[in-house]
Design a protein around this motif. Structure first.
Motif, PDB file in Angstrom:
ATOM      1  N   LYS A  40       1.594 -12.280  -6.594  1.00 30.31           N
ATOM      2  CA  LYS A  40       1.228 -11.194  -5.687  1.00 30.31           C
ATOM      3  C   LYS A  40       0.880  -9.946  -6.516  1.00 30.31           C
ATOM      4  O   LYS A  40      -0.145  -9.301  -6.293  1.00 30.31           O
ATOM      5  CB  LYS A  40       2.405 -10.903  -4.758  1.00 30.31           C
ATOM      6  N   THR A  50       0.833  -1.207   0.000  1.00 28.05           N
ATOM      7  CA  THR A  50       0.000   0.000   0.000  1.00 28.05           C
ATOM      8  C   THR A  50       0.866   1.255   0.000  1.00 28.05           C
ATOM      9  O   THR A  50       0.546   2.234  -0.655  1.00 28.05           O
ATOM     10  CB  THR A  50      -0.914   0.029   1.239  1.00 28.05           C
ATOM     11  N   GLU A  71      -2.679  -8.134  -6.466  1.00 23.69           N
ATOM     12  CA  GLU A  71      -2.787  -6.797  -5.863  1.00 23.69           C
ATOM     13  C   GLU A  71      -3.061  -5.715  -6.897  1.00 23.69           C
ATOM     14  O   GLU A  71      -3.669  -4.700  -6.596  1.00 23.69           O
ATOM     15  CB  GLU A  71      -1.497  -6.460  -5.105  1.00 23.69           C
ATOM     16  N   HIS A  72      -2.548  -5.909  -8.069  1.00 24.35           N
ATOM     17  CA  HIS A  72      -2.684  -4.861  -9.087  1.00 24.35           C
ATOM     18  C   HIS A  72      -3.520  -5.328 -10.264  1.00 24.35           C
ATOM     19  O   HIS A  72      -3.262  -4.973 -11.408  1.00 24.35           O
ATOM     20  CB  HIS A  72      -1.297  -4.409  -9.579  1.00 24.35           C
TER      21      HIS A  72
END
Lengths: 260, 377
Positions: B111, B4, B115-116
């Motif tokens: 990941k 984040t 996440e994206h």
């Protein structure tokens, strides 16, 4: 009726002697202009096109800034291409408004009669059989069909040529063809197609010129000069037979129309 | 660093941290704006984007390729190019340059993908083998096609690096034993930007990526899907030897007098007139040179199927089905000769078989001639 108009048969050619010839206006002026512009454009396009593919070895003491030989050759090619293209478009137009001998029906086989005549021409002109001498006044069916192929090839040449030209042009018209290289898999492939198809036109010209001479020699109807003045000469008997043929067809059409 | 937090960090922050000065940064922006062909305000747009946008995650996959695209990229003229994208700033996964390996590397990729999702840029170097079960190109036990489909799903855009990814390059050349397939034929419903070349120019790759980062949109593409900024002109159009081409002055061989004078390499097979790329303008190795400048013709490495398209040192392709030496002209000349022979035979046969009609024509003509000559007899 038939008795007064004797049937013209394969036995009749000696009868030609001393017969009156009829002058028929076959190729209208626009057709003749098309023909010679087309011939000129094709010769220029083939010569310059060949040179573009295989440039001559020029030895020159000049600096590059002092001469523009290859650029000029390419310019002539492009200029001739425009002449070829617009002339081609004009001829298509004339195929709808011109006289009987210029109409599109001469080129595209749509009737059984057309195929039959093609076979006839094969026998007489290629296998040199001694049957009824072939006597189409305008294009014979075989020639017409070959010209149809010629027109298709011209279309392909126009498309591939403008496709290659699109990226170096600033005018909107050639840019309409920018999709062409992608279709062929790039400029390199397109260019090779454009070059290879040139040979169709060279071979066509060789055969075309020979056959014109052949017909002139064998038939004696002014085949070669017809592209100058537009006239061909046919025997009176032949004229009468063609006339009867046309009348019959007209009557058939009328009957069919009445039927519907 | 938690994800984040890293998301909020800008390119500028990262670069400053790596020890670049603001001056270096501005020089980079100006250089790239020039390469991308932007107007004068472009440098400011780039710098603003890099100072305000958080980094765009990049997954860079390697399939059937030689890594020359990566090599070209990290050698682009400005060091920040490599740093921005490759040197950990943005790159979340690439087999060649990442420190992680094995399961850790795969985990890092997944990941990023999670996440994206929908945000990351997928760069693909190399073609995908689709032969059999795709076993000719496997990473971590999965085929290149599976990996491509998985990663493509959440990608914002896909960059096909180099000719392998754009059109299959040498692996797809005949007979294409692994059935090497370019990316755009496998991915549906995602924008695929093609950056062809073997390899593409580093600055072209950087410029394309930077365009997406700066403007948040895809660069303007041509019909084939290449960025117009770099692929709208032929190598020929910006060639410094072009005046020799127009003058008709060509090198006949690589070691003749004309070659020494720097004449055009068209006759020794230069494919510049058929190749869309920016080599003549950007050049290679920090603008030092490019093939034509080094005395070798362009061989069209950014064009589709350039390996199969014909001999490198000749203009004319060999004609399919007629052997390597037979080009269209040789076959054409042979066909013309055969036609000539056919015509001669036909002419002779005509005189024999049609002698009846010919003699009657000649009789008629001669008869008239004689009558006119001697009207009284």
């Amino acid at each position: 009726m038939n008795q007064t108009r004797p049937k013209y048969t394969n036995k009749t050619y000696p009868v030609m002697l001393g017969r009156k010839l009829r002058r028929v206006y076959v190729w209208e002026l626009p057709v003749r202009v098309f023909h010679w512009l087309n011939a000129l454009a094709i010769v220029v396009l083939c010569v310059t096109g060949y040179l573009i593919g295989n440039p001559p070895a020029i030895m020159s003491g000049n600096e590059a800034s002092e001469q523009y030989i290859f650029g000029t050759i390419r310019f002539i090619h492009f200029a001739a291409a425009y002449v070829f293209f617009f002339n081609f478009l004009f001829r298509i137009y004339w195929g709808f408004v011109g006289n009987k001998y210029a109409r599109w029906r001469n080129f595209i086989p749509t009737t059984r009669r057309y195929w039959k005549e093609m076979w006839e021409v094969m026998k007489v002109d290629i296998f040199l059989e001694r049957c009824r001498e072939h006597v189409s006044v305008g294009h014979n069916a075989m020639a017409g069909f070959i010209y149809f192929i010629f027109f298709l090839m011209s279309g392909i040449m126009v498309i591939t040529g403008f496709g290659l030209y699109a990226s170096m042009s600033t005018w909107w018209f050639p840019k309409l063809f920018a999709w062409v290289p992608g279709l062929f898999g790039g400029d390199f492939v397109l260019r090779n197609w454009h070059h290879a198809l040139m040979w169709f036109f060279i071979l066509f010209t060789i055969v075309h010129v020979y056959l014109v001479m052949y017909h002139d020699y064998v038939e004696g109807r002014g085949e070669i000069s017809s592209m100058g003045g537009g006239w061909k000469f046919i025997e009176e008997a032949q004229f009468q037979e063609d006339l009867r043929d046309t009348e019959e067809q007209e009557q058939k059409k009328k009957k069919e129309a009445a039927h519907h | 660093m938690p994800a984040t937090q890293s998301k909020r960090r800008t390119y500028y922050d990262e670069l400053m941290e790596r020890g670049y000065s603001r001056r270096d940064f501005m020089k980079f922006c100006a250089t790239m704006a020039a390469y991308m062909g932007l107007e004068a305000s472009g440098a400011a747009q780039i710098s603003e984007a890099l100072m305000t946008h958080s980094r765009v995650p990049v997954i860079w996959l390697h399939f059937q390729e030689c890594t020359c695209c990566s090599e070209s990229f990290i050698r682009s003229s400005h060091p920040i190019v490599a740093d921005v994208i490759l040197d950990k700033v943005s790159l979340d996964y690439t087999e060649t340059l990442m420190a992680a390996s094995g399961h850790a590397a795969e985990a890092a990729m997944h990941k990023t993908m999670e996440e994206h999702y929908g945000e990351y840029i997928l760069c693909v170097e190399g073609s995908v083998s689709t032969f059999g079960g795709g076993e000719y190109c496997c990473i971590g036990g999965r085929s290149s096609e599976q990996i491509l489909q998985e990663t493509a799903e959440g990608a914002k855009a896909i960059l096909a690096w180099g000719s392998c990814a754009c059109n299959g390059c040498i692996q797809a050349a005949k007979p294409n034993p692994t059935r090497a397939t370019p990316i755009h034929k496998l991915v549906k419903g995602k924008p695929v930007i093609k950056v062809p070349g073997c390899p593409p120019i580093g600055e072209v790759m950087a410029g394309t990526l930077l365009h997406i980062i700066t403007f948040g949109t895809l660069p303007e593409l041509d019909r084939v899907g290449r960025p117009k900024a770099f692929y709208s002109k032929r190598v020929h159009d910006s060639c410094y030897r072009r005046p020799y081409y127009d003058a008709g002055l060509f090198a006949e061989t690589f070691d003749d007098e004309n070659a020494k004078k720097g004449y055009c390499l068209y006759k020794v097979g230069c494919k510049g007139p058929m190749t869309y790329n920016a080599c003549g303008i950007m050049r290679w190795n920090n603008g030092v040179s490019y093939p034509i400048q080094s005395g070798h013709g362009c061989f069209g490495c950014s064009e589709e199927n350039f390996w199969d398209n014909g001999p490198i040192y000749r203009q004319m392709a060999s004609f399919p089905g007629f052997g390597i030496e037979a080009n269209a002209d040789k076959i054409g000349i042979a066909a013309a000769a055969a036609t000539g022979a056919g015509i001669a035979a036909h002419a002779i046969a005509t005189n024999i078989r049609k002698r009846g009609i010919l003699s009657s024509l000649q009789e008629e003509g001669k008869d008239a001639e004689e009558k006119l000559d001697n009207p009284l007899t």
